[in-house]
Motif scaffolding. Structure first.
Motif, PDB file in Angstrom:
ATOM      1  N   ARG A  20       0.683  -1.100   0.023  1.00 47.92           N
ATOM      2  CA  ARG A  20      -0.005  -0.024  -0.025  1.00 47.92           C
ATOM      3  C   ARG A  20       0.809   1.162  -0.025  1.00 47.92           C
ATOM      4  N   CYS A  24       1.227   4.432  -2.895  1.00 55.79           N
ATOM      5  CA  CYS A  24       0.915   5.960  -2.329  1.00 55.79           C
ATOM      6  C   CYS A  24       1.807   6.634  -2.171  1.00 55.79           C
ATOM      7  N   TYR A  99      -2.234   4.055  10.364  1.00 56.35           N
ATOM      8  CA  TYR A  99      -2.836   2.966  10.135  1.00 56.35           C
ATOM      9  C   TYR A  99      -2.332   1.971  11.210  1.00 56.35           C
ATOM     10  N   CYS A 121      -7.044  -1.242  10.400  1.00 49.89           N
ATOM     11  CA  CYS A 121      -6.909  -2.066   9.329  1.00 49.89           C
ATOM     12  C   CYS A 121      -7.413  -3.525   9.852  1.00 49.89           C
ATOM     13  N   GLU A 168     -11.252  -0.148   8.486  1.00 55.58           N
ATOM     14  CA  GLU A 168     -11.133  -0.854   6.988  1.00 55.58           C
ATOM     15  C   GLU A 168     -11.882  -2.372   7.000  1.00 55.58           C
ATOM     16  N   THR A 185     -13.884   0.612   2.359  1.00 56.19           N
ATOM     17  CA  THR A 185     -13.447  -0.686   1.928  1.00 56.19           C
ATOM     18  C   THR A 185     -12.019  -0.567   1.441  1.00 56.19           C
ATOM     19  N   ASP A 186     -11.175  -1.772   1.752  1.00 53.99           N
ATOM     20  CA  ASP A 186      -9.940  -1.507   1.040  1.00 53.99           C
ATOM     21  C   ASP A 186      -9.561  -3.038   1.122  1.00 53.99           C
ATOM     22  N   SER A 187      -9.656  -3.709  -0.222  1.00 54.87           N
ATOM     23  CA  SER A 187      -9.773  -4.859  -0.600  1.00 54.87           C
ATOM     24  C   SER A 187      -8.350  -5.216  -0.635  1.00 54.87           C
ATOM     25  N   LYS A 188      -7.925  -6.392   0.143  1.00 52.72           N
ATOM     26  CA  LYS A 188      -6.502  -6.837   0.095  1.00 52.72           C
ATOM     27  C   LYS A 188      -6.405  -7.998  -0.918  1.00 52.72           C
TER      28      LYS A 188
END
Length: 326
Positions: A20, A24, A99, A121, A168, A185-188
């Motif tokens: 991630r 970023c 995070y 998270c 998350e 939503t943060d889809s791994k």
């Protein structure tokens, strides 16, 4: 944009946050990754993470501050005690987002003491969507829960703290633990399934400490676990059993990825095999290797349940593995 702060307690969390952070971009230098000393081989892992240039690491030994503080100005006093004993001071103004995956940890309590406004998270893959959420429901049933949420005094975990800004989820639309306004939503899965070759190479540089063989065609992956630690057999018996399993099922080069609790010297047991790091997340095998195994073999373990990096998966019972010795 300011750098982000990522706080990790497991190798899986390190993997996710490294990727991630790499996606970023930050013009003000690398992001910061705090590694709890509970992450295995912390110093060596930190050096490899720093070498990527994506993050700069800080190692925090949480066991130096095992307690909590009560009474007047408890949060401020607890934060100062943590900073003195653990050697790291959090500066909220230095980071864009904060995070953390485990806010029930010492570092999580420290963030609450600092009123950090952190993003929680998922601890493991899709953990907010699991059927058993008794830790959250039990916490909410406690008589002092409403008072803690209202005043911010005392600690609340698993996203219930007023100092937790967002939670998350792999799929916020399916998460019933929190109101939609608190979820993101943060889809791994989407992250791992969309890796570029460069991202895969970066992951391998962090989690693999030896080069992979140039020719891995037809490779077999053996995934042992420690029956010695479970008191089910002696080390000599376990060694003989896994040698028999390997002799029966190995076709092509042999790779071995063991459980983090297993202290067996597999280099001595299988001198010609490629021994993968015991602390490496299984997601590296599934998503980040430049090849797929022809066969993966394990004994009395759930490790193959979500494993996708082999054409054939073989799960032996303990009795079936022991029978190979006869």
């Amino acid at each position: 944009m300011k750098p982000n702060l990522y706080i990790c307690h497991t190798a899986y969390q390190v993997l996710v946050d490294l990727l991630r952070a790499g996606r970023c971009a930050c013009e003000n230098g690398p992001h910061t990754m705090v590694l709890s000393a509970s992450v295995p081989d912390t110093a060596a892992l930190a050096a490899r993470l720093d070498a990527t240039g994506v993050v700069k690491t800080v190692i925090v030994e949480e066991t130096k501050w095992p307690g909590t503080v009560t009474g007047l100005f408890a949060h401020q006093r607890a934060a100062r005690a943590f900073e003195k004993l653990c050697g790291w001071k959090f500066d909220r103004a230095a980071y864009e987002n904060v995070y953390i995956h485990n806010d029930w940890s010492v570092l999580g309590r420290y963030l609450q003491d600092c009123h950090a406004g952190y993003i929680l998270c998922e601890d493991t893959f899709a953990s907010t969507l699991g059927p058993d959420q008794h830790l959250v429901t039990d916490q909410r049933a406690a008589p002092d829960f409403a008072g803690k949420q209202r005043t911010g005094k005392g600690y609340l975990y698993w996203g219930d703290s007023p100092w937790c800004a967002k939670v998350e989820s792999e799929d916020a639309a399916k998460c019933t633990l929190f109101p939609a306004s608190r979820l993101v939503t943060d889809s791994k899965r989407e992250l791992l399934e969309s890796l570029t070759d460069a991202e895969k190479a970066m992951v391998r540089s962090v989690f693999l400490t030896q080069p992979l063989p140039e020719n891995a065609a037809g490779a077999t992956l053996l995934l042992p676990r420690s029956f010695v630690e479970d008191g089910l057999m002696t080390q000599a018996e376990q060694n003989a059993m896994f040698k028999a399993v390997a002799a029966k099922y190995t076709a092509g080069p042999l790779f071995i990825k063991t459980h983090p609790r297993d202290t067996t010297d597999y280099h001595a047991l299988f001198p010609d095999a490629v021994i993968l790091e015991r602390t490496m997340p299984s997601e590296v095998l599934n998503f980040c290797l430049p090849f797929k195994f022809a066969r993966a073999v394990t004994v009395q373990s759930f490790v193959l349940r979500a494993f996708t990096a082999a054409d054939e998966k073989i799960l032996l019972s303990l009795e079936e593995a022991q029978a190979l010795l006869n």
